[in-house]
Design an enzyme around this catalytic site. Structure first.
Site: not given
Length: 267
Positions: A67, A205-207
Protein backbone atom coordinates in the site's frame (compact mmCIF):
# COMPACT_ATOMS: atom_id res chain seq x y z
CA UNK A 1 29.49 4.04 11.27
CA UNK A 2 31.07 3.12 7.93
CA UNK A 3 30.73 4.69 4.49
CA UNK A 4 29.29 2.46 1.76
CA UNK A 5 30.27 4.42 -1.34
CA UNK A 6 29.96 1.34 -3.54
CA UNK A 7 26.22 1.37 -3.10
CA UNK A 8 25.79 4.80 -4.66
CA UNK A 9 25.81 3.56 -8.23
CA UNK A 10 23.62 0.60 -7.35
CA UNK A 11 20.78 2.38 -5.64
CA UNK A 12 20.57 5.97 -6.84
CA UNK A 13 20.53 7.76 -10.15
CA UNK A 14 23.35 10.25 -10.55
CA UNK A 15 20.90 13.15 -10.66
CA UNK A 16 19.44 12.41 -7.22
CA UNK A 17 20.30 15.03 -4.62
CA UNK A 18 20.36 12.45 -1.85
CA UNK A 19 23.14 10.43 -3.48
CA UNK A 20 26.13 12.33 -2.13
CA UNK A 21 26.98 9.91 0.68
CA UNK A 22 25.59 6.79 2.30
CA UNK A 23 26.73 5.47 5.67
CA UNK A 24 25.81 2.53 7.86
CA UNK A 25 24.89 2.98 11.51
CA UNK A 26 24.98 -0.53 12.95
CA UNK A 27 23.86 0.76 16.35
CA UNK A 28 20.35 0.99 14.93
CA UNK A 29 20.28 -2.80 14.71
CA UNK A 30 19.59 -3.00 18.44
CA UNK A 31 16.11 -1.60 17.80
CA UNK A 32 15.42 -4.41 15.34
CA UNK A 33 16.88 -7.04 17.67
CA UNK A 34 14.84 -5.82 20.63
CA UNK A 35 11.64 -6.53 18.68
CA UNK A 36 12.94 -9.72 17.01
CA UNK A 37 12.58 -8.18 13.56
CA UNK A 38 14.73 -8.47 10.44
CA UNK A 39 14.54 -5.32 8.36
CA UNK A 40 16.03 -2.01 7.31
CA UNK A 41 15.65 1.68 8.02
CA UNK A 42 16.93 4.40 5.69
CA UNK A 43 17.13 8.02 6.83
CA UNK A 44 18.19 10.80 4.46
CA UNK A 45 18.87 14.41 5.44
CA UNK A 46 18.21 16.90 2.68
CA UNK A 47 20.59 19.66 3.78
CA UNK A 48 23.64 17.39 3.89
CA UNK A 49 22.70 15.24 0.88
CA UNK A 50 23.38 12.18 3.00
CA UNK A 51 21.66 8.92 3.88
CA UNK A 52 22.19 6.54 6.78
CA UNK A 53 20.96 2.96 7.09
CA UNK A 54 21.50 -0.03 9.33
CA UNK A 55 21.81 -2.40 6.35
CA UNK A 56 22.92 -1.04 2.96
CA UNK A 57 22.50 -4.39 1.22
CA UNK A 58 18.87 -4.75 2.25
CA UNK A 59 18.21 -1.07 1.56
CA UNK A 60 19.06 -1.69 -2.10
CA UNK A 61 16.97 -4.89 -2.30
CA UNK A 62 13.57 -4.49 -3.95
CA UNK A 63 10.32 -5.73 -2.40
CA UNK A 64 6.67 -5.50 -3.35
CA UNK A 65 5.49 -2.00 -2.32
CA UNK A 66 2.02 -3.03 -1.13
CA UNK A 67 0.00 0.00 0.00
CA UNK A 68 2.92 2.44 -0.14
CA UNK A 69 2.03 2.38 -3.85
CA UNK A 70 -1.08 4.42 -3.01
CA UNK A 71 1.17 7.49 -3.19
CA UNK A 72 2.08 7.18 -6.90
CA UNK A 73 -1.31 5.60 -7.65
CA UNK A 74 -3.06 8.72 -6.33
CA UNK A 75 -0.82 11.02 -8.36
CA UNK A 76 -1.28 8.98 -11.53
CA UNK A 77 -5.03 8.97 -10.94
CA UNK A 78 -5.06 12.77 -10.68
CA UNK A 79 -2.85 13.23 -13.73
CA UNK A 80 -5.01 10.97 -15.92
CA UNK A 81 -8.39 12.19 -14.68
CA UNK A 82 -9.24 8.88 -13.04
CA UNK A 83 -9.47 11.06 -9.93
CA UNK A 84 -11.18 14.38 -10.72
CA UNK A 85 -9.77 16.22 -7.71
CA UNK A 86 -9.27 15.85 -3.97
CA UNK A 87 -13.00 16.42 -3.37
CA UNK A 88 -14.20 13.50 -5.48
CA UNK A 89 -16.26 11.01 -3.48
CA UNK A 90 -15.62 7.31 -4.03
CA UNK A 91 -18.96 5.70 -3.29
CA UNK A 92 -19.20 2.52 -1.27
CA UNK A 93 -21.35 -0.01 -3.12
CA UNK A 94 -22.80 -1.40 0.10
CA UNK A 95 -21.06 -4.74 -0.23
CA UNK A 96 -18.93 -6.10 2.65
CA UNK A 97 -15.24 -5.20 2.48
CA UNK A 98 -12.21 -6.68 4.19
CA UNK A 99 -12.08 -3.84 6.72
CA UNK A 100 -15.00 -1.97 8.31
CA UNK A 101 -13.35 1.43 7.85
CA UNK A 102 -13.52 0.88 4.08
CA UNK A 103 -17.31 0.45 4.20
CA UNK A 104 -18.23 4.09 3.62
CA UNK A 105 -17.97 6.83 1.03
CA UNK A 106 -14.44 8.23 0.95
CA UNK A 107 -12.59 11.18 -0.54
CA UNK A 108 -8.94 10.88 -1.57
CA UNK A 109 -7.38 11.83 1.76
CA UNK A 110 -9.72 9.55 3.69
CA UNK A 111 -9.08 6.67 1.31
CA UNK A 112 -5.32 7.03 1.78
CA UNK A 113 -5.55 7.42 5.55
CA UNK A 114 -7.53 4.18 5.97
CA UNK A 115 -5.59 2.52 3.13
CA UNK A 116 -8.78 1.59 1.28
CA UNK A 117 -7.60 -1.05 -1.18
CA UNK A 118 -10.90 -1.24 -3.16
CA UNK A 119 -10.80 2.51 -3.89
CA UNK A 120 -7.28 2.35 -5.29
CA UNK A 121 -8.05 -0.79 -7.26
CA UNK A 122 -10.89 1.15 -8.87
CA UNK A 123 -8.52 4.04 -9.62
CA UNK A 124 -5.95 1.69 -11.17
CA UNK A 125 -8.57 0.06 -13.41
CA UNK A 126 -9.70 3.48 -14.64
CA UNK A 127 -6.10 4.53 -15.31
CA UNK A 128 -5.55 1.34 -17.33
CA UNK A 129 -2.40 -0.56 -18.17
CA UNK A 130 -1.05 1.73 -20.89
CA UNK A 131 -1.19 4.92 -18.84
CA UNK A 132 -0.09 3.19 -15.65
CA UNK A 133 3.00 1.81 -17.38
CA UNK A 134 3.76 5.21 -18.88
CA UNK A 135 3.78 6.96 -15.52
CA UNK A 136 5.73 4.29 -13.66
CA UNK A 137 8.40 4.61 -16.35
CA UNK A 138 8.34 8.41 -16.07
CA UNK A 139 8.59 8.23 -12.28
CA UNK A 140 11.42 5.63 -12.40
CA UNK A 141 9.40 3.82 -9.76
CA UNK A 142 11.15 0.60 -8.79
CA UNK A 143 11.20 -1.98 -11.57
CA UNK A 144 8.04 -0.41 -13.09
CA UNK A 145 6.64 -3.91 -13.71
CA UNK A 146 2.84 -3.97 -13.67
CA UNK A 147 2.59 -7.69 -14.36
CA UNK A 148 0.05 -9.60 -12.30
CA UNK A 149 -3.11 -7.61 -12.99
CA UNK A 150 -3.88 -3.90 -13.25
CA UNK A 151 -5.68 -3.87 -9.90
CA UNK A 152 -3.23 -5.97 -7.89
CA UNK A 153 0.28 -5.71 -9.36
CA UNK A 154 1.45 -3.72 -6.31
CA UNK A 155 -0.21 -6.12 -3.85
CA UNK A 156 0.70 -9.56 -5.18
CA UNK A 157 2.09 -8.96 -8.66
CA UNK A 158 5.50 -8.15 -10.11
CA UNK A 159 6.13 -4.56 -8.97
CA UNK A 160 9.19 -4.22 -6.75
CA UNK A 161 10.95 -1.25 -5.15
CA UNK A 162 13.86 -0.81 -2.72
CA UNK A 163 14.00 1.37 0.37
CA UNK A 164 16.56 3.59 -1.36
CA UNK A 165 14.28 3.98 -4.40
CA UNK A 166 11.38 4.82 -2.09
CA UNK A 167 13.24 7.79 -0.60
CA UNK A 168 14.36 8.88 -4.06
CA UNK A 169 10.74 8.92 -5.24
CA UNK A 170 9.57 10.73 -2.11
CA UNK A 171 12.25 13.38 -2.47
CA UNK A 172 11.10 14.06 -6.02
CA UNK A 173 7.51 14.35 -4.82
CA UNK A 174 8.46 16.69 -1.98
CA UNK A 175 10.36 18.94 -4.40
CA UNK A 176 7.51 18.84 -6.98
CA UNK A 177 10.06 17.36 -9.37
CA UNK A 178 8.02 14.43 -10.64
CA UNK A 179 6.77 14.66 -14.25
CA UNK A 180 3.31 15.69 -13.07
CA UNK A 181 1.58 18.98 -12.35
CA UNK A 182 2.65 20.85 -9.24
CA UNK A 183 -1.00 21.17 -8.21
CA UNK A 184 -1.52 17.42 -8.23
CA UNK A 185 1.73 16.78 -6.36
CA UNK A 186 0.56 19.22 -3.68
CA UNK A 187 -2.77 17.38 -3.40
CA UNK A 188 -1.00 14.07 -2.82
CA UNK A 189 1.42 15.56 -0.30
CA UNK A 190 -1.47 16.98 1.71
CA UNK A 191 -3.33 13.66 1.55
CA UNK A 192 -0.47 11.77 3.21
CA UNK A 193 0.01 14.05 6.23
CA UNK A 194 -0.19 11.66 9.19
CA UNK A 195 1.06 13.82 12.06
CA UNK A 196 1.35 17.55 12.62
CA UNK A 197 2.85 19.13 15.74
CA UNK A 198 4.22 22.62 16.42
CA UNK A 199 7.72 21.15 15.92
CA UNK A 200 7.33 18.94 12.85
CA UNK A 201 5.01 17.50 10.20
CA UNK A 202 5.07 13.87 9.07
CA UNK A 203 3.96 12.82 5.58
CA UNK A 204 3.85 9.03 5.37
CA UNK A 205 2.23 5.82 4.18
CA UNK A 206 2.34 2.27 5.46
CA UNK A 207 2.29 -0.91 3.41
CA UNK A 208 1.69 -4.56 4.19
CA UNK A 209 1.80 -7.50 1.79
CA UNK A 210 0.42 -10.06 4.26
CA UNK A 211 2.36 -12.23 6.67
CA UNK A 212 3.63 -14.90 4.31
CA UNK A 213 5.39 -17.81 6.03
CA UNK A 214 8.52 -18.28 8.12
CA UNK A 215 10.43 -19.50 5.07
CA UNK A 216 8.87 -16.92 2.74
CA UNK A 217 7.82 -13.95 4.86
CA UNK A 218 5.75 -11.03 3.71
CA UNK A 219 6.93 -7.43 3.89
CA UNK A 220 5.74 -4.47 5.95
CA UNK A 221 6.63 -0.88 5.05
CA UNK A 222 6.54 2.63 6.46
CA UNK A 223 7.82 5.40 4.20
CA UNK A 224 7.63 9.18 4.21
CA UNK A 225 9.36 12.34 5.29
CA UNK A 226 9.50 14.70 8.26
CA UNK A 227 9.52 18.47 7.84
CA UNK A 228 11.16 20.13 10.83
CA UNK A 229 12.02 23.80 10.60
CA UNK A 230 14.09 24.25 7.45
CA UNK A 231 15.19 20.61 7.42
CA UNK A 232 13.55 17.65 5.68
CA UNK A 233 14.26 14.02 6.59
CA UNK A 234 13.18 11.28 4.18
CA UNK A 235 12.77 7.76 5.52
CA UNK A 236 11.90 4.25 4.42
CA UNK A 237 11.46 1.19 6.60
CA UNK A 238 10.74 -2.38 5.58
CA UNK A 239 10.77 -5.65 7.48
CA UNK A 240 10.08 -9.33 7.00
CA UNK A 241 6.81 -10.37 8.61
CA UNK A 242 5.50 -13.85 9.30
CA UNK A 243 3.21 -12.92 12.18
CA UNK A 244 0.69 -10.09 12.16
CA UNK A 245 1.46 -9.34 15.81
CA UNK A 246 4.77 -7.84 14.65
CA UNK A 247 3.09 -5.26 12.41
CA UNK A 248 3.40 -2.38 14.94
CA UNK A 249 7.20 -2.75 14.76
CA UNK A 250 7.35 -0.90 11.45
CA UNK A 251 6.41 2.33 13.22
CA UNK A 252 7.84 1.68 16.67
CA UNK A 253 11.34 0.91 15.38
CA UNK A 254 11.29 3.84 12.96
CA UNK A 255 10.04 6.18 15.66
CA UNK A 256 12.71 5.08 18.13
CA UNK A 257 15.46 5.66 15.58
CA UNK A 258 14.16 9.07 14.53
CA UNK A 259 13.66 10.07 18.16
CA UNK A 260 17.24 9.04 18.94
CA UNK A 261 18.37 11.30 16.10
CA UNK A 262 16.41 14.22 17.58
CA UNK A 263 13.97 14.40 14.67
CA UNK A 264 10.64 13.54 16.28
CA UNK A 265 9.23 12.93 19.73
CA UNK A 266 8.68 9.31 20.62
CA UNK A 267 10.46 6.07 21.19
Amino acid sequence: MKTIAAYLVLVFYASTALSESISENLAWNKEFSSESVHGVFVLCKSSSNSCTTNNAARASTAYIPASTFKIPNALIGLETGAIKDERQVFKWDGKPRAMKQWEKDLKLRGAIQVSAVPVFQQIAREVGEIRMQKYLNLFSYGNANIGGGIDKFWLEGQLRISAFNQVKFLESLYLNNLPASKANQLIVKEAIVTEATPEYIVHSKTGYSGVGTESSPGVAWWVGWVEKGTEVYFFAFNMDIDNESKLPSRKSISTKIMASEGIIIGG
